[in-house]
Design an enzyme around this catalytic site. Structure first.
Site, mmCIF file in Angstrom:
data_model
loop_
_atom_site.group_PDB
_atom_site.id
_atom_site.type_symbol
_atom_site.label_atom_id
_atom_site.label_comp_id
_atom_site.label_asym_id
_atom_site.label_seq_id
_atom_site.Cartn_x
_atom_site.Cartn_y
_atom_site.Cartn_z
ATOM 1 N N CYS A 36 0.836 -1.210 0.000
ATOM 2 C CA CYS A 36 0.000 0.000 0.000
ATOM 3 C C CYS A 36 0.864 1.250 0.000
ATOM 4 C CB CYS A 36 -0.959 0.018 1.187
ATOM 5 S SG CYS A 36 -0.230 0.436 2.757
ATOM 6 N N CYS A 105 -4.345 4.671 8.062
ATOM 7 C CA CYS A 105 -3.093 5.397 8.348
ATOM 8 C C CYS A 105 -2.973 5.691 9.841
ATOM 9 C CB CYS A 105 -3.027 6.698 7.558
ATOM 10 S SG CYS A 105 -2.950 6.450 5.770
#
Length: 145
Positions: A36, A105
């Site tokens: 990612c 995140c």
């Protein structure tokens, strides 16, 4: 892009706090997933059970940089016990929110702090799992985008 992010996220992305390596760190944790593109390395300087300094190096998107920056702000000057209570929800709230697709995140930021604290315990000859829990070093939700 700016429309989907809060002013605080944009500020921490454009002018991240506590960025850089820390040669004298006594706790270092790294989490992420190259798939990612988000990889966070957290450096902590711990003295007398307190985080006296925190820095990070993050390779990733703007939200990854902003959450790393905010996480270091939230733990500096705090005890290890307080740092262990840091949640991704607290990071998101401190940034005035994140788009749902970027919440992972904040999870990485929480995990990076915990990975660094686990490293600190290991360096002291203490099993970190009873304090920190099991550390996942890959991003489970990265397949979502």
């Amino acid at each position: 892009m700016a429309g989907m992010y809060s002013e605080k996220v944009m500020e921490h992305f454009a002018h991240p706090h506590n960025v850089g390596e820390m040669p004298d760190a006594n706790a270092v944790g790294e989490v992420g997933n190259p798939k990612c593109g988000d990889i966070m390395r957290m450096y902590l300087k711990i003295e007398n059970n307190m985080v006296v300094d925190a820095k990070f190096m993050t390779f990733g998107c703007g939200a990854a940089i902003a959450t790393s920056s905010m996480a270091t702000d939230l733990i500096k000057g705090k005890s290890i016990e307080e740092c262990l209570k840091l949640t991704n929800k607290a990071v998101v709230e401190a940034l005035d929110g994140l788009p749902p697709i970027k919440v992972h995140c904040s999870v990485l930021a929480e995990e990076a702090v915990k990975a660094a604290l686990a490293d600190y315990y290991r360096r002291q000859g203490i099993d970190p799992e009873p304090f920190v829990g099991k550390i996942e070093t890959s991003c489970e939700s990265c397949s979502a985008h």
